[in-house]
Write a protein that holds these residues in place. Structure first.
Motif, PDB file in Angstrom:
ATOM      1  N   UNK A   1      -4.871  27.256 -38.617  1.00 59.28           N
ATOM      2  CA  UNK A   1      -5.287  28.572 -38.138  1.00 59.28           C
ATOM      3  C   UNK A   1      -6.406  28.431 -37.113  1.00 59.28           C
ATOM      4  N   UNK A   2      -7.375  27.563 -37.413  1.00 63.18           N
ATOM      5  CA  UNK A   2      -8.441  27.296 -36.437  1.00 63.18           C
ATOM      6  C   UNK A   2      -7.850  26.748 -35.139  1.00 63.18           C
ATOM      7  N   UNK A   3      -6.888  25.839 -35.272  1.00 67.99           N
ATOM      8  CA  UNK A   3      -6.278  25.216 -34.089  1.00 67.99           C
ATOM      9  C   UNK A   3      -5.613  26.261 -33.208  1.00 67.99           C
ATOM     10  N   UNK A   4      -4.910  27.186 -33.818  1.00 66.35           N
ATOM     11  CA  UNK A   4      -4.258  28.235 -33.043  1.00 66.35           C
ATOM     12  C   UNK A   4      -5.288  29.122 -32.351  1.00 66.35           C
ATOM     13  N   UNK A   5      -6.389  29.393 -33.034  1.00 68.50           N
ATOM     14  CA  UNK A   5      -7.425  30.230 -32.441  1.00 68.50           C
ATOM     15  C   UNK A   5      -8.160  29.575 -31.291  1.00 68.50           C
ATOM     16  N   UNK A   6      -8.134  28.244 -31.221  1.00 68.28           N
ATOM     17  CA  UNK A   6      -8.838  27.531 -30.153  1.00 68.28           C
ATOM     18  C   UNK A   6      -8.028  27.460 -28.866  1.00 68.28           C
ATOM     19  N   UNK A   7      -6.773  27.835 -28.901  1.00 70.09           N
ATOM     20  CA  UNK A   7      -5.935  27.791 -27.704  1.00 70.09           C
ATOM     21  C   UNK A   7      -6.127  29.076 -26.900  1.00 70.09           C
ATOM     22  N   UNK A   8      -5.645  29.073 -25.671  1.00 67.63           N
ATOM     23  CA  UNK A   8      -5.732  30.267 -24.827  1.00 67.63           C
ATOM     24  C   UNK A   8      -7.111  30.413 -24.229  1.00 67.63           C
ATOM     25  N   UNK A   9      -7.466  31.666 -23.882  1.00 65.69           N
ATOM     26  CA  UNK A   9      -8.775  31.958 -23.331  1.00 65.69           C
ATOM     27  C   UNK A   9      -8.848  32.006 -21.823  1.00 65.69           C
ATOM     28  N   UNK A  10      -7.714  31.861 -21.148  1.00 68.60           N
ATOM     29  CA  UNK A  10      -7.749  31.838 -19.690  1.00 68.60           C
ATOM     30  C   UNK A  10      -8.184  33.146 -19.063  1.00 68.60           C
ATOM     31  N   UNK A  11      -7.930  34.259 -19.729  1.00 72.87           N
ATOM     32  CA  UNK A  11      -8.255  35.558 -19.142  1.00 72.87           C
ATOM     33  C   UNK A  11      -9.754  35.763 -18.991  1.00 72.87           C
ATOM     34  N   UNK A  12     -10.549  35.224 -19.915  1.00 72.95           N
ATOM     35  CA  UNK A  12     -11.994  35.417 -19.823  1.00 72.95           C
ATOM     36  C   UNK A  12     -12.569  34.662 -18.628  1.00 72.95           C
ATOM     37  N   UNK A  13     -11.925  33.566 -18.237  1.00 68.88           N
ATOM     38  CA  UNK A  13     -12.398  32.818 -17.077  1.00 68.88           C
ATOM     39  C   UNK A  13     -12.236  33.661 -15.820  1.00 68.88           C
ATOM     40  N   UNK A  14     -11.068  34.255 -15.663  1.00 65.61           N
ATOM     41  CA  UNK A  14     -10.827  35.090 -14.492  1.00 65.61           C
ATOM     42  C   UNK A  14     -11.725  36.314 -14.497  1.00 65.61           C
ATOM     43  N   UNK A  15     -11.944  36.876 -15.670  1.00 59.06           N
ATOM     44  CA  UNK A  15     -12.809  38.042 -15.762  1.00 59.06           C
ATOM     45  C   UNK A  15     -14.257  37.686 -15.420  1.00 59.06           C
ATOM     46  N   UNK A  16     -14.698  36.507 -15.828  1.00 65.42           N
ATOM     47  CA  UNK A  16     -16.060  36.067 -15.495  1.00 65.42           C
ATOM     48  C   UNK A  16     -16.205  35.844 -13.992  1.00 65.42           C
ATOM     49  N   UNK A  17     -15.170  35.344 -13.353  1.00 63.59           N
ATOM     50  CA  UNK A  17     -15.218  35.116 -11.904  1.00 63.59           C
ATOM     51  C   UNK A  17     -15.294  36.420 -11.125  1.00 63.59           C
ATOM     52  N   UNK A  18     -14.646  37.459 -11.641  1.00 60.53           N
ATOM     53  CA  UNK A  18     -14.587  38.726 -10.924  1.00 60.53           C
ATOM     54  C   UNK A  18     -15.700  39.689 -11.323  1.00 60.53           C
ATOM     55  N   UNK A  19     -16.436  39.379 -12.383  1.00 64.06           N
ATOM     56  CA  UNK A  19     -17.435  40.310 -12.908  1.00 64.06           C
ATOM     57  C   UNK A  19     -18.603  40.484 -11.947  1.00 64.06           C
ATOM     58  N   UNK A  20     -19.093  41.720 -11.896  1.00 66.08           N
ATOM     59  CA  UNK A  20     -20.276  42.052 -11.094  1.00 66.08           C
ATOM     60  C   UNK A  20     -21.476  42.389 -11.980  1.00 66.08           C
ATOM     61  N   UNK A  21     -21.419  41.977 -13.233  1.00 64.36           N
ATOM     62  CA  UNK A  21     -22.514  42.281 -14.147  1.00 64.36           C
ATOM     63  C   UNK A  21     -23.799  41.589 -13.709  1.00 64.36           C
ATOM     64  N   UNK A  22     -24.913  42.215 -14.024  1.00 61.90           N
ATOM     65  CA  UNK A  22     -26.203  41.609 -13.714  1.00 61.90           C
ATOM     66  C   UNK A  22     -26.433  40.371 -14.577  1.00 61.90           C
ATOM     67  N   UNK A  23     -27.115  39.406 -14.006  1.00 61.50           N
ATOM     68  CA  UNK A  23     -27.525  38.251 -14.773  1.00 61.50           C
ATOM     69  C   UNK A  23     -26.534  37.114 -14.832  1.00 61.50           C
ATOM     70  N   UNK A  24     -25.398  37.218 -14.153  1.00 62.95           N
ATOM     71  CA  UNK A  24     -24.436  36.123 -14.129  1.00 62.95           C
ATOM     72  C   UNK A  24     -24.100  35.800 -12.683  1.00 62.95           C
ATOM     73  N   UNK A  25     -23.603  34.593 -12.470  1.00 61.88           N
ATOM     74  CA  UNK A  25     -23.286  34.139 -11.129  1.00 61.88           C
ATOM     75  C   UNK A  25     -22.081  33.211 -11.187  1.00 61.88           C
ATOM     76  N   UNK A  26     -21.825  32.506 -10.093  1.00 61.01           N
ATOM     77  CA  UNK A  26     -20.683  31.594 -10.053  1.00 61.01           C
ATOM     78  C   UNK A  26     -20.835  30.455 -11.051  1.00 61.01           C
ATOM     79  N   UNK A  27     -22.069  30.040 -11.296  1.00 64.83           N
ATOM     80  CA  UNK A  27     -22.288  28.972 -12.267  1.00 64.83           C
ATOM     81  C   UNK A  27     -21.879  29.419 -13.671  1.00 64.83           C
ATOM     82  N   UNK A  28     -22.086  30.710 -13.966  1.00 67.55           N
ATOM     83  CA  UNK A  28     -21.662  31.212 -15.278  1.00 67.55           C
ATOM     84  C   UNK A  28     -20.140  31.135 -15.408  1.00 67.55           C
ATOM     85  N   UNK A  29     -19.431  31.539 -14.361  1.00 73.01           N
ATOM     86  CA  UNK A  29     -17.968  31.466 -14.401  1.00 73.01           C
ATOM     87  C   UNK A  29     -17.498  30.024 -14.579  1.00 73.01           C
ATOM     88  N   UNK A  30     -18.162  29.087 -13.913  1.00 72.57           N
ATOM     89  CA  UNK A  30     -17.803  27.679 -14.069  1.00 72.57           C
ATOM     90  C   UNK A  30     -18.089  27.199 -15.489  1.00 72.57           C
TER      91      UNK A  30
END
Length: 317
Positions: A109-138
């Motif tokens: 169950x843990x193993x299945x939960x550790x897979x995926x997650x690609x959407x948050x990377x794209x969302x971090x790259x496109x986010x305009x929230x204060x306090x984050x930058x390109x280094x955060x997305x990386x």
């Protein structure tokens, strides 16, 4: 000392909580304290110099975490420094099938939960929230890669125990659904709840495993989960800057964490029973981490209870 070397040292500060019931916890504490500086270097940060002793490492925690809070590049360097770690081999001569089958299911169950997650990377790259930058997305991208490495390591554990990997699970689907409900901030909050509950379960499971490479693997996962928790807390601390946002975080966090803990009890109840882990132990450990997370994100002066306030149970490398 490089940022990669000193940043991860934070996780080696004793993590303490209220309940002391089993001799297993004392044995695990002794195991974790043996050759601690070497264990820090081997498991958490291969580039840490041999001259850095445990006391010196712990003494740098405050300044290092202050640097991390204001420097996403340091987080990126931390994850990058761990990216090339090989998968840890398990003992070929041990019969892991003697461990409870329910443990293999929990790890699956843990193993299945550790897979995926690609959407948050794209969302971090496109986010305009204060306090984050390109280094955060990386850093998020590298965090997701580390989660996938965990999935590969857990798959090795499940297979050597004779278990079957899962392709779907209702708890995993619920977790994915929760991550996709709202924006980046809510997604990170859901991730944080899952990381902290998983950390609590890993710590309890580790106290019941015999000395072997599988326990070393779980200990390494515990160390990674600690830094993941701190990484998400650093993000949320930057978002909770007004009285309303701080109150909203506190209410949302408590609800999500309660739900995550309840789901974990349902999914892993057989493992807790078969490995003689009492429900109260899980509840107390979760209560400690919930409290510590709230205090850290809300920016109060003391992020972790001091050892003299609680009975020390174990150290986490």
């Amino acid at each position: 000392m490089s940022p990669v070397g000193i940043v991860e040292s934070w996780i080696n500060v004793p993590v303490v909580w209220k309940a002391t019931r089993h001799e297993a916890f004392e044995e695990f504490s002794r195991f974790m304290s043996e050759n601690e500086a070497a264990r820090i270097r081997h498991i958490c940060c291969p580039v840490l110099p041999d001259t850095a002793g445990t006391k010196g490492i712990i003494a740098t925690r405050s300044s290092i975490m202050s640097t991390l809070k204001s420097n996403w590049q340091a987080w990126r360097d931390l994850f990058q420094g761990r990216a090339d770690r090989p998968l840890a081999p398990l003992d070929p001569d041990l019969d892991y099938t003697r461990l409870p089958p329910s443990l293999a299911h929990s790890l699956a169950v843990f193993q299945l939960g550790e897979t995926g997650g690609g959407s948050i990377v794209e969302q971090a790259r496109q986010s305009k929230l204060n306090g984050i930058d390109d280094h955060y997305a990386e850093a998020v991208d590298l965090f997701v890669s580390e989660e996938r490495r965990h999935a590969s390591q857990l798959a090795v554990c499940v297979r050597i125990m004779g278990g079957q990997l899962l392709h779907r699970n209702w708890a995993a689907r619920l977790f994915v659904f929760g991550r996709r409900l709202i924006g980046l901030r809510f997604k990170v909050l859901v991730l944080l709840a899952a990381e902290v509950v998983g950390l609590c379960l890993y710590r309890l499971i580790a106290t019941r495993l015999p000395p072997c490479r599988m326990r070393d693997t779980v200990v390494q996962l515990i160390g990674d989960k600690h830094s993941h928790m701190q990484f998400h807390c650093a993000f949320l601390e930057r978002q909770a800057t007004t009285p309303f946002s701080r109150a909203l975080f506190k209410a949302s966090w408590r609800v999500l964490f309660f739900c995550a803990g309840f789901v974990a009890l349902i999914v892993h109840r057989r493992t807790l029973r078969d490995m003689s882990i009492e429900l109260q132990d899980f509840q107390d450990l979760c209560a400690h981490y919930r409290f510590a997370t709230e205090i850290h994100v809300l920016g109060l002066p003391k992020a972790w209870p001091e050892p003299d306030e609680y009975h020390s149970v174990s150290k986490c490398a």
